[in-house]
Design a protein around this motif. Structure first.
Motif, PDB file in Angstrom:
ATOM      1  N   PRO A 108      48.192 -10.364 -10.023  1.00 25.72           N
ATOM      2  CA  PRO A 108      49.748 -11.307 -10.001  1.00 25.72           C
ATOM      3  C   PRO A 108      48.887 -12.428 -10.872  1.00 25.72           C
ATOM      4  CG  PRO A 108      49.046 -10.285  -7.695  1.00 25.72           C
ATOM      5  CD  PRO A 108      48.343 -10.028  -8.294  1.00 25.72           C
ATOM      6  N   MET A 109      49.978 -12.138 -11.745  1.00 24.79           N
ATOM      7  CA  MET A 109      49.769 -13.513 -13.318  1.00 24.79           C
ATOM      8  C   MET A 109      50.140 -14.237 -13.515  1.00 24.79           C
ATOM      9  SD  MET A 109      50.210 -10.329 -16.247  1.00 24.79           S
ATOM     10  CE  MET A 109      50.438  -8.128 -15.207  1.00 24.79           C
ATOM     11  N   LEU A 110      50.527 -15.556 -13.828  1.00 26.86           N
ATOM     12  CA  LEU A 110      51.477 -16.570 -13.980  1.00 26.86           C
ATOM     13  C   LEU A 110      50.928 -16.235 -16.168  1.00 26.86           C
ATOM     14  CD1 LEU A 110      53.398 -18.709 -14.055  1.00 26.86           C
ATOM     15  CD2 LEU A 110      50.827 -20.269 -13.869  1.00 26.86           C
ATOM     16  N   LEU A 111      51.774 -16.397 -16.314  1.00 28.53           N
ATOM     17  CA  LEU A 111      51.969 -16.426 -17.589  1.00 28.53           C
ATOM     18  C   LEU A 111      52.066 -17.059 -19.100  1.00 28.53           C
ATOM     19  CD1 LEU A 111      52.220 -12.271 -18.366  1.00 28.53           C
ATOM     20  CD2 LEU A 111      50.315 -13.390 -18.161  1.00 28.53           C
ATOM     21  N   ILE A 112      51.733 -18.090 -19.738  1.00 30.68           N
ATOM     22  CA  ILE A 112      51.896 -19.644 -20.255  1.00 30.68           C
ATOM     23  C   ILE A 112      51.739 -17.960 -21.795  1.00 30.68           C
ATOM     24  CG2 ILE A 112      51.300 -21.908 -20.903  1.00 30.68           C
ATOM     25  CD1 ILE A 112      49.851 -21.701 -18.163  1.00 30.68           C
ATOM     26  N   SER A 134      46.937 -17.031 -17.468  1.00 32.19           N
ATOM     27  CA  SER A 134      46.992 -16.354 -19.038  1.00 32.19           C
ATOM     28  C   SER A 134      47.838 -16.861 -19.872  1.00 32.19           C
ATOM     29  CB  SER A 134      46.176 -14.974 -19.111  1.00 32.19           C
ATOM     30  OG  SER A 134      45.876 -14.945 -20.312  1.00 32.19           O
ATOM     31  N   ARG A 135      47.452 -16.737 -20.797  1.00 31.26           N
ATOM     32  CA  ARG A 135      47.934 -16.590 -22.205  1.00 31.26           C
ATOM     33  C   ARG A 135      49.162 -15.025 -22.028  1.00 31.26           C
ATOM     34  NH1 ARG A 135      49.295 -20.470 -24.400  1.00 31.26           N
ATOM     35  NH2 ARG A 135      48.612 -22.316 -25.722  1.00 31.26           N
ATOM     36  N   ALA A 136      49.790 -14.899 -23.152  1.00 31.58           N
ATOM     37  CA  ALA A 136      50.464 -12.970 -22.695  1.00 31.58           C
ATOM     38  C   ALA A 136      50.254 -11.994 -24.092  1.00 31.58           C
ATOM     39  CB  ALA A 136      51.727 -13.849 -22.734  1.00 31.58           C
ATOM     40  N   GLY A 137      48.815 -12.254 -24.608  1.00 31.14           N
ATOM     41  CA  GLY A 137      48.457 -10.795 -25.714  1.00 31.14           C
ATOM     42  C   GLY A 137      48.851  -9.611 -24.709  1.00 31.14           C
ATOM     43  N   SER A 138      49.190  -8.699 -25.587  1.00 30.39           N
ATOM     44  CA  SER A 138      49.109  -7.398 -24.766  1.00 30.39           C
ATOM     45  C   SER A 138      48.227  -7.202 -24.242  1.00 30.39           C
ATOM     46  CB  SER A 138      50.453  -6.389 -26.090  1.00 30.39           C
ATOM     47  OG  SER A 138      50.221  -5.102 -25.961  1.00 30.39           O
ATOM     48  N   ASN A 139      47.077  -6.663 -25.163  1.00 24.46           N
ATOM     49  CA  ASN A 139      46.192  -6.459 -24.037  1.00 24.46           C
ATOM     50  C   ASN A 139      45.332  -6.297 -23.352  1.00 24.46           C
ATOM     51  OD1 ASN A 139      46.176  -4.682 -27.271  1.00 24.46           O
ATOM     52  ND2 ASN A 139      44.513  -5.810 -27.638  1.00 24.46           N
ATOM     53  N   SER A 140      45.869  -7.115 -23.462  1.00 19.71           N
ATOM     54  CA  SER A 140      44.699  -8.599 -21.560  1.00 19.71           C
ATOM     55  C   SER A 140      46.396  -8.775 -20.758  1.00 19.71           C
ATOM     56  CB  SER A 140      45.364 -10.125 -22.143  1.00 19.71           C
ATOM     57  OG  SER A 140      43.788 -10.156 -23.187  1.00 19.71           O
ATOM     58  N   ILE A 141      47.887  -8.211 -21.135  1.00 20.08           N
ATOM     59  CA  ILE A 141      48.463  -7.746 -19.703  1.00 20.08           C
ATOM     60  C   ILE A 141      48.742  -7.379 -19.022  1.00 20.08           C
ATOM     61  CG2 ILE A 141      49.979 -10.073 -20.329  1.00 20.08           C
ATOM     62  CD1 ILE A 141      51.802  -7.985 -21.374  1.00 20.08           C
ATOM     63  N   PHE A 142      48.605  -5.475 -20.171  1.00 19.90           N
ATOM     64  CA  PHE A 142      48.682  -4.559 -19.618  1.00 19.90           C
ATOM     65  C   PHE A 142      47.447  -4.479 -19.294  1.00 19.90           C
ATOM     66  CE2 PHE A 142      52.326  -3.618 -21.999  1.00 19.90           C
ATOM     67  CZ  PHE A 142      52.607  -2.613 -21.598  1.00 19.90           C
ATOM     68  N   GLU A 143      46.069  -4.831 -19.128  1.00 22.03           N
ATOM     69  CA  GLU A 143      44.891  -4.466 -18.475  1.00 22.03           C
ATOM     70  C   GLU A 143      44.980  -5.054 -17.125  1.00 22.03           C
ATOM     71  OE1 GLU A 143      41.716  -4.594 -21.961  1.00 22.03           O
ATOM     72  OE2 GLU A 143      41.684  -6.159 -20.746  1.00 22.03           O
ATOM     73  N   PHE A 144      46.149  -6.377 -17.017  1.00 20.17           N
ATOM     74  CA  PHE A 144      45.923  -7.167 -15.280  1.00 20.17           C
ATOM     75  C   PHE A 144      47.372  -6.722 -15.050  1.00 20.17           C
ATOM     76  CE2 PHE A 144      46.035 -11.278 -18.009  1.00 20.17           C
ATOM     77  CZ  PHE A 144      44.208 -11.158 -18.328  1.00 20.17           C
ATOM     78  N   LEU A 145      47.824  -5.790 -15.184  1.00 17.07           N
ATOM     79  CA  LEU A 145      48.884  -4.971 -15.071  1.00 17.07           C
ATOM     80  C   LEU A 145      47.881  -3.961 -13.928  1.00 17.07           C
ATOM     81  CD1 LEU A 145      51.460  -3.947 -14.194  1.00 17.07           C
ATOM     82  CD2 LEU A 145      52.054  -2.955 -16.485  1.00 17.07           C
ATOM     83  N   GLU A 146      46.630  -2.819 -14.809  1.00 15.50           N
ATOM     84  CA  GLU A 146      46.502  -1.891 -14.326  1.00 15.50           C
ATOM     85  C   GLU A 146      45.747  -2.152 -13.510  1.00 15.50           C
ATOM     86  OE1 GLU A 146      46.579   2.610 -14.075  1.00 15.50           O
ATOM     87  OE2 GLU A 146      48.045   0.861 -15.323  1.00 15.50           O
ATOM     88  N   LEU A 147      45.133  -3.228 -13.277  1.00 15.96           N
ATOM     89  CA  LEU A 147      43.931  -3.686 -12.144  1.00 15.96           C
ATOM     90  C   LEU A 147      45.141  -4.178 -10.795  1.00 15.96           C
ATOM     91  CD1 LEU A 147      41.395  -5.770 -14.863  1.00 15.96           C
ATOM     92  CD2 LEU A 147      41.116  -4.034 -13.326  1.00 15.96           C
ATOM     93  N   LYS A 148      46.162  -4.607 -10.948  1.00 22.34           N
ATOM     94  CA  LYS A 148      46.672  -4.825 -10.214  1.00 22.34           C
ATOM     95  C   LYS A 148      46.908  -6.546  -9.724  1.00 22.34           C
ATOM     96  CE  LYS A 148      48.169  -0.306 -10.287  1.00 22.34           C
ATOM     97  NZ  LYS A 148      47.882   0.271 -10.802  1.00 22.34           N
TER      98      LYS A 148
END
Length: 358
Positions: free
Chosen positions: A278-282, A262-276
């Motif tokens: 693992p993310m590759l951010l570009i 994913s890109r690294a918009g704040s809303n999205s990455i915190f959602e991924f964090l809460e959903l546990k």
């Protein structure tokens, strides 16, 4: 003032609308009369109009705020001034007890109008450093809520507080069976979801295409490619499905996804964090943005929640190298994610927001 009326604003990108989208149902439960002020043709008009057709949408003029020289810097202030006058007209008519701004260019004239109309303004800033619109608007706000603690030092003293991310409850109610129906995939197999932001990302789309054979040998791939970006050559390929844009489907697609690119918009990455997940951010590069996504991504990398691949370094080879490392680090990354809980529900946020109404 009408204590049961609120005006929401924010737009330009989905990230400047998603929180408004999340709190509207809570405001409806509390029987608030909700009005939205946005731009004439921004993404906010589509999102709010499609999901909440009964909420009055008031379009206004807005100029783009630039940190660089452009001839339009001389004309856009007049657009902001006109937009401010339009917003004042709306505010006088609906008489809200509070205005809530999520940021973006369209929010500046609304915040100015609220200040001139003596209506309290509350702002939410998702990124590590405030966007230019929120930086300007913060001077006129009653309070600014931030996601990151570090953001407070960039804002007026004694007017900001960090409350963590505000996450939509529906994200946690994904259904594997519905996901299988949407994708034709097997929920028991490892799946990657690829997201390039609300507009999609040509560069991310290209590296996915370049590596599609290698990826689909081992993984199922859900590709959110952006409107108009679906590659017909990949349609029908086994273990691959593309969606131009999703809304209500996202919780189900996230449910069966084991990895996020994913890109690294704040809303999205915190959602991924809460959903546990693992993310590759570009992140969007500093050449294509103000650099907020790079800062967000580096913060997450430092915490051990994500891997980063800078856009300038993105090639077919570096992408696969980075993704393979993510796969190797998956378990440790998930363990670290379970150690944090830095979020609030929309209901909790609405309760905080309404303490500032007049």
């Amino acid at each position: 003032m009408n204590n049961n009326t609120i005006v929401l604003t924010g737009g330009g990108t989905a990230g400047h609308v998603s929180l408004n989208e999340a709190i509207i149902p809570e405001l409806i439960k509390k029987k608030y009369d909700i009005h939205y002020i946005g731009s004439y043709n921004g993404i906010e008009k589509t999102i709010i109009g499609d999901k909440f057709p009964n909420i009055p949408y008031h379009p206004i003029s807005n100029g783009k705020l630039r940190r660089y020289f452009s001839i339009k810097n001389f004309s856009d202030p007049f657009k902001v001034l006109y937009g401010t006058m339009q917003a004042i007209t709306v505010l006088k008519k609906v008489k809200p007890s509070v205005v809530f701004s999520k940021g973006g260019f369209v929010s500046v004239p609304v915040v100015l109008a609220a200040k001139l109309s003596n209506i309290p303004v509350v702002i939410h800033e998702s990124d590590l450093t405030p966007g230019l619109a929120n930086k300007i608007a913060s001077s006129f706000a009653e309070h600014i809520f931030t996601v990151f603690e570090e953001t407070i030092k960039h804002l007026p003293a004694n007017k900001a507080s960090s409350i963590g991310a505000i996450l939509r409850p529906d994200l946690f109610h994904g259904d594997e069976k519905i996901a299988e129906q949407l994708t034709g995939f097997d929920a028991s197999k490892e799946t990657i979801i690829v997201m390039g932001g609300s507009q999609g990302s040509a560069k991310i789309n290209e590296v996915i295409k370049q590596n599609i054979e290698q990826l689909t040998k081992r993984f199922q791939v859900i590709h959110l490619c952006g409107k108009g970006n679906k590659d017909e050559l990949l349609v029908g390929k086994p273990n691959y499905i593309a969606f131009e844009y999703v809304t209500n489907e996202l919780p189900h697609l996230m449910k069966i996804s084991n990895y996020v690119i994913s890109r690294a918009g704040s809303n999205s990455i915190f959602e991924f964090l809460e959903l546990k997940k693992p993310m590759l951010l570009i992140p969007l590069s500093v050449h294509a943005s103000r650099g907020d996504q790079v800062l967000n991504a580096k913060y997450f990398e430092k915490k051990g929640f994500a891997s980063i691949l800078e856009e300038e370094d993105l090639t077919a080879t570096t992408f696969m190298d980075s993704f393979n490392r993510l796969v190797d680090e998956k378990e440790e990354m998930i363990d670290r994610m379970f150690e944090v809980n830095a979020s609030k529900t929309p209901e909790q946020f609405v309760d905080l927001l309404l303490t500032y109404q007049k």
